[in-house]
Structure formats: C-alpha cells, structure tokens
Write a protein that holds these residues in place. Structure first.
Motif, PDB file in Angstrom:
ATOM      1  N   HIS A   1      41.476  20.160  30.137  1.00 38.71           N
ATOM      2  CA  HIS A   1      42.364  20.655  30.915  1.00 38.71           C
ATOM      3  C   HIS A   1      42.697  22.012  30.820  1.00 38.71           C
ATOM      4  CE1 HIS A   1      42.700  16.287  31.451  1.00 38.71           C
ATOM      5  NE2 HIS A   1      43.179  16.257  30.325  1.00 38.71           N
TER       6      HIS A   1
ATOM      7  N   PHE B   1      53.549  29.679  34.390  1.00 40.25           N
ATOM      8  CA  PHE B   1      52.033  30.258  33.744  1.00 40.25           C
ATOM      9  C   PHE B   1      52.152  31.793  33.098  1.00 40.25           C
ATOM     10  CE2 PHE B   1      48.412  32.715  34.296  1.00 40.25           C
ATOM     11  CZ  PHE B   1      47.320  31.719  33.639  1.00 40.25           C
TER      12      PHE B   1
ATOM     13  N   THR C   1      40.949  20.178  35.585  1.00 38.85           N
ATOM     14  CA  THR C   1      40.544  19.282  34.794  1.00 38.85           C
ATOM     15  C   THR C   1      38.879  19.281  34.823  1.00 38.85           C
ATOM     16  OG1 THR C   1      42.391  17.902  34.627  1.00 38.85           O
ATOM     17  CG2 THR C   1      40.309  16.803  33.896  1.00 38.85           C
TER      18      THR C   1
ATOM     19  N   ARG D   1      41.542  19.346  40.833  1.00 38.11           N
ATOM     20  CA  ARG D   1      42.513  20.557  40.639  1.00 38.11           C
ATOM     21  C   ARG D   1      43.742  19.862  41.170  1.00 38.11           C
ATOM     22  NH1 ARG D   1      41.778  25.263  44.554  1.00 38.11           N
ATOM     23  NH2 ARG D   1      44.097  25.920  44.889  1.00 38.11           N
TER      24      ARG D   1
ATOM     25  N   ASN E   1      50.831  27.341  40.441  1.00 37.92           N
ATOM     26  CA  ASN E   1      50.397  26.909  39.088  1.00 37.92           C
ATOM     27  C   ASN E   1      49.779  25.775  39.202  1.00 37.92           C
ATOM     28  OD1 ASN E   1      52.273  26.421  35.960  1.00 37.92           O
ATOM     29  ND2 ASN E   1      49.956  26.889  36.424  1.00 37.92           N
ATOM     30  N   ASP E   2      48.358  25.761  38.969  1.00 38.97           N
ATOM     31  CA  ASP E   2      47.438  24.730  39.122  1.00 38.97           C
ATOM     32  C   ASP E   2      46.976  24.241  37.970  1.00 38.97           C
ATOM     33  OD1 ASP E   2      48.016  24.691  41.831  1.00 38.97           O
ATOM     34  OD2 ASP E   2      45.930  25.105  42.349  1.00 38.97           O
ATOM     35  N   LYS E   3      46.607  22.671  37.580  1.00 39.48           N
ATOM     36  CA  LYS E   3      45.732  22.295  36.468  1.00 39.48           C
ATOM     37  C   LYS E   3      44.674  21.982  36.891  1.00 39.48           C
ATOM     38  CE  LYS E   3      46.243  18.265  33.256  1.00 39.48           C
ATOM     39  NZ  LYS E   3      47.021  17.250  33.139  1.00 39.48           N
TER      40      LYS E   3
ATOM     41  N   GLU F   1      45.136  25.342  32.598  1.00 40.74           N
ATOM     42  CA  GLU F   1      46.030  25.848  33.557  1.00 40.74           C
ATOM     43  C   GLU F   1      45.607  27.177  34.365  1.00 40.74           C
ATOM     44  OE1 GLU F   1      50.359  25.878  33.253  1.00 40.74           O
ATOM     45  OE2 GLU F   1      50.185  24.499  31.490  1.00 40.74           O
TER      46      GLU F   1
ATOM     47  N   ILE G   1      51.004  22.009  39.781  1.00 41.08           N
ATOM     48  CA  ILE G   1      51.948  21.583  38.823  1.00 41.08           C
ATOM     49  C   ILE G   1      53.063  22.454  38.900  1.00 41.08           C
ATOM     50  CG2 ILE G   1      50.405  20.518  37.234  1.00 41.08           C
ATOM     51  CD1 ILE G   1      50.442  22.986  35.535  1.00 41.08           C
TER      52      ILE G   1
ATOM     53  N   ALA H   1      44.683  23.708  27.956  1.00 39.93           N
ATOM     54  CA  ALA H   1      45.860  22.853  27.719  1.00 39.93           C
ATOM     55  C   ALA H   1      45.989  22.679  25.932  1.00 39.93           C
ATOM     56  CB  ALA H   1      46.013  21.436  28.320  1.00 39.93           C
TER      57      ALA H   1
END
Length: 459
Positions: free
Chosen positions: A113, A326, A17, A6, A13-15, A115, A9, A94
């Motif tokens: 990925h 987001f 994976t 994690r 707001n996190d991404k 968000e 971004i 994503a």
C-alpha cells in the motif's frame, strides 16, 4: 501484470494498493538465479557449474525479495503514468508493508500500500482587484552631493605630501607591538596597514599632524581610536575587542608613506571621463546625470519591493487546499532525517507557504508558456562572472572568459541556479504586467522604514 486499486482516505489524499501474483515476479526471479549460477565464483565449484540449490540457498531470499519489490514498483509507476496523477513528492509506503514477510518457499499474492498527496486545482486572483502601491523614491539632495564628492575622489590624483596635514591624508603605517616607551617587543605583533588620519581620535591626531615619512609615534589602542575604527583595527591585528588587556597594548607606529587624493575639479574633461559621450558641459547637467543614476538604482529597489508585495498579494489571495495529513507524513519521513511531531507543527506553516508559491509560480509558467533558453542561461552565467571579477579584474586579454563560462555551463548546479533566477524573473515580469498599482512618491527615509516594517511583518 500487477493489479492496482485506489481509494480516497482524506482531502487530496489517496491510498494506492498494488497487488502482484506469482506469475508477475516468479519468472524474473528464476531467470535472475540462473544468471547468478552462470557468473558465480564459489570455491570448490567451477565457474558456471554451481548447483542451482547452492545458488538458491545463498542468494535466493535476497533475489526473491528484490524481484517482488521490483514488480510492485513497476505496477505503481505504470499506474501513476497511465492515470497521469499530479502528485506531491513521491508515494509514501504504508507502515504495514513488510518486505521481511516475503518467503520464496511459499510464493503467494502480495499487496503493498502507498499514500499519495494530490496537487489541487485552483485559480489565480485578478490582481486589479487587490489594492497595490508602487513607490517612486525621491532622491535626497545630499545623496547627489555625496556621490559627486565620491566621484571627485575616485577620479582624483594621488599625491605624496611631505607632512601629515588633513583628515583625508592616507597613512601607510607599520604597527609593531612595543612597551610604553616604544621599545619593540621581540616576537610581538607586527602588521602593515593603511589608515586615513580621520580614523584616529581627535586627541591623537594632534600628535600625528606635521609628522613626515619614516617618523614614528607610540600609541595605545584604547585611546588612539574611537570605538568604531578601533574595533576593525583590533580585529585586523588579531586581537579581541572585548578583551580589556588587548586594548591596553602599546604599538610603535612608523609612517611608511603619506598620500593624499587631490579631488578633481568640476570641468568638462572630468564630466566626459565620468559620462563619456554624453557631452555634459555644466555642473547642473552633471548633477542631473548623477541624480538619474541614483534614481535608476532606487527604482530597482522600489521594483524589488513591489515584487515582494505581489508575492504576498498572490499568497494571501489565492485559495489552495492541501493534503495536509499526507504532507506532514512526508515531512516526517521524506527528508534525510526524521522529524518530531513538534518540529513538523512548527515548520509546517512556512513549508506550506513555500509549497503554495511553488504551485502558483508553476501555474504562471505553464499558462504563459514561459521558458528559459540555453543562450539565456549562458548570458546569465557570463554576467555573474563579470560581476564577480569586477572591472578591476578584467584588464587585458579577455579570451579566458569564454572558456571559463563553457566550464560553468557544464556544471549542473550552476545551470540550475541560473535557471531559477531567470525563470523567477520571468514569473515576476508576467505578474507585474497584470497589475495596475497606484503610484506614490515617498522619501528615501520613509521607504527604508516601510521596508523594515514589511520585513518585520512577514518574518
């Protein structure tokens, strides 16, 4: 087991994976193919005897993609649960996630990925530091007079005078489309109606005064009624109030019944009928009881207005940061229909306010351990049923109500609607208990103006 990372971004707001290896999804893939082989019904092969190569060729790509995505989803859900992330809506996949690139002939490590928008932490303001007013609405004397007259009519006795004489006479009439001489037009409009004499124009009332049951008059819609009364009558006859030709039509109107309500006299029998058990003896006490009823209704209006003030006080004075990037992406892709950038920019302020209030009310519910019990939901639904049918619809055997309410309490939508009303009421009761507004007297006219200004300001 999936590997999850994690990274931040943007604001809240996190991404995330999620990476899965062949060991995560390939065994379930092979197991699923075997299940297909056992149950497949393919012409030329006995059931359960279809070669694995045929099954793999027919179903393999779809099953492979399904198992990879299932492993990805499980990894994501397990991570969110383990980390106890408090997020808005659902994670957004994503744009570079490409299920079409999954190749069962070349099993590999895959990364997808997502968000997420994180819910913010915030504090509610001290309502005692915000200037608030609660209004005490003065009851106009004419309002008491009007209600007293209404009660005298409502509890009055219906009589049938021989001739039409007063504005308050109730005329049961039959409208029949005719020519100017009153000759009824074949297949023309024919409709029964009930009108007060005062609904007719002043000039036409003279023609009706003195008429008896079964007598007739001929009228033209354009001249027999004033605008307000004519509009609803024209509509009731199935005509168009904006069509000049319709207003020029003639009707033969036959009086089928004359009625007049004899208003009740002000005496103890009448007072007891309106307010049983209150032992009202005088007109003054009767008027005071009416005034108290009106005050109760006006106090409820004032309380509703105060709740609106509390709502805006909390919205305007609670600082909450949002993952706007987001949320705009979610608005674009998360609904039933995709939105344009222009639509999102136009709708976002309202959407953000609604979201802000949801966070505020959820916080109040959680911090004060507010809850709605099943019995409260049932009582709310019962009140709505009784309110819908009204007193006139609740005569005689009432046993059907319990079974009717039983059915409604099994309807998820009904239960959710009742829950929302009750929890909202509890939230505002809680907020109200924390506020100390300044009391201010206000006339009913000024209060109505205040409400109009309030609505105009906030819409």
């Amino acid at each position: 087991m999936a590997t999850v990372t994690r990274e931040n971004i943007g604001v809240l707001n996190d991404k995330i994976t999620v990476t899965v290896s062949k060991e995560d999804y390939f065994p379930p893939f092979e197991k699923a193919l075997k299940q297909y082989a056992k149950s497949a019904n393919i012409p030329g092969f006995r059931k359960g005897m279809v070669p694995s190569g045929v099954i793999k060729k027919m179903h393999g790509p779809a099953v492979y993609t399904e198992e990879v995505l299932r492993s990805i989803e499980k990894g994501l859900v397990d991570y969110l649960d383990q980390e106890k992330l408090d997020i808005f809506a659902q994670p957004l996949p994503a744009a570079d996630n490409d299920p079409g690139s999954l190749d069962m002939n070349n099993p590999a490590e895959y990364s997808f990925h997502f968000e997420v928008g994180l819910k913010p932490s915030f504090e509610l303001p001290d309502l005692n530091t915000i200037p608030l007013k609660r209004y005490k609405i003065e009851v106009p004397a004419e309002m008491v007079d009007e209600e007293l007259e209404r009660l005298k009519v409502r509890h009055g006795k219906m009589t049938e005078p021989e001739t039409i004489a007063t504005d308050e006479d109730v005329l049961n009439v039959k409208f029949e489309e005719s020519d100017a001489e009153g000759n009824v037009i074949e297949n023309g409009i024919s409709k029964d109606n009930s009108l007060l004499l005062k609904y007719f124009s002043a000039s036409f009332k003279e023609q009706l005064t003195g008429k008896k049951k079964d007598e007739s008059v001929v009228l033209q819609l354009s001249s027999a009624f004033d605008d307000k009364e004519r509009d609803w009558l024209v509509s009731d006859l199935g005509l168009d109030k904006n069509n000049a030709a319709d207003l020029e039509k003639y009707f033969k109107v036959t009086i089928t019944k004359i009625g007049l309500v004899e208003k009740r006299e002000l005496n103890e029998e009448f007072y007891e009928e309106v307010y049983p058990g209150k032992e009202i003896k005088t007109e003054e006490d009767f008027r005071n009881a009416i005034k108290a009823d009106i005050e109760k209704a006006l106090n409820e209006q004032s309380r509703n207005h105060f709740h609106h003030e509390l709502y805006h006080a909390l919205l305007d004075n609670t600082a909450i940061e949002f993952p706007e990037s987001f949320l705009k992406k979610w608005m674009e892709k998360g609904g039933e229909q995709a939105k344009t950038a222009e639509q999102i920019e136009e709708e976002f302020p309202t959407f953000k306010n609604q979201l802000k209030w949801t966070l505020i009310s959820d916080k109040i519910v959680k911090e004060n351990q507010l809850e709605v019990l099943p019995d409260e939901i049932r009582d709310q639904i019962t009140r709505e049923v009784l309110g819908y049918f009204g007193a006139s619809g609740l005569q005689g055997d009432m046993s059907w109500i319990d079974s009717y309410v039983d059915r409604l309490t099994k309807d998820q939508q009904q239960v959710e609607n009742a829950y929302r009303k009750l929890i909202s009421e509890k939230v505002f009761n809680q907020i109200e208990s924390k506020a100390t507004p300044a009391e201010q007297s206000i006339s009913l006219d000024d209060f109505k103006k205040l409400q109009e200004e309030h609505q105009h300001h906030h819409h």
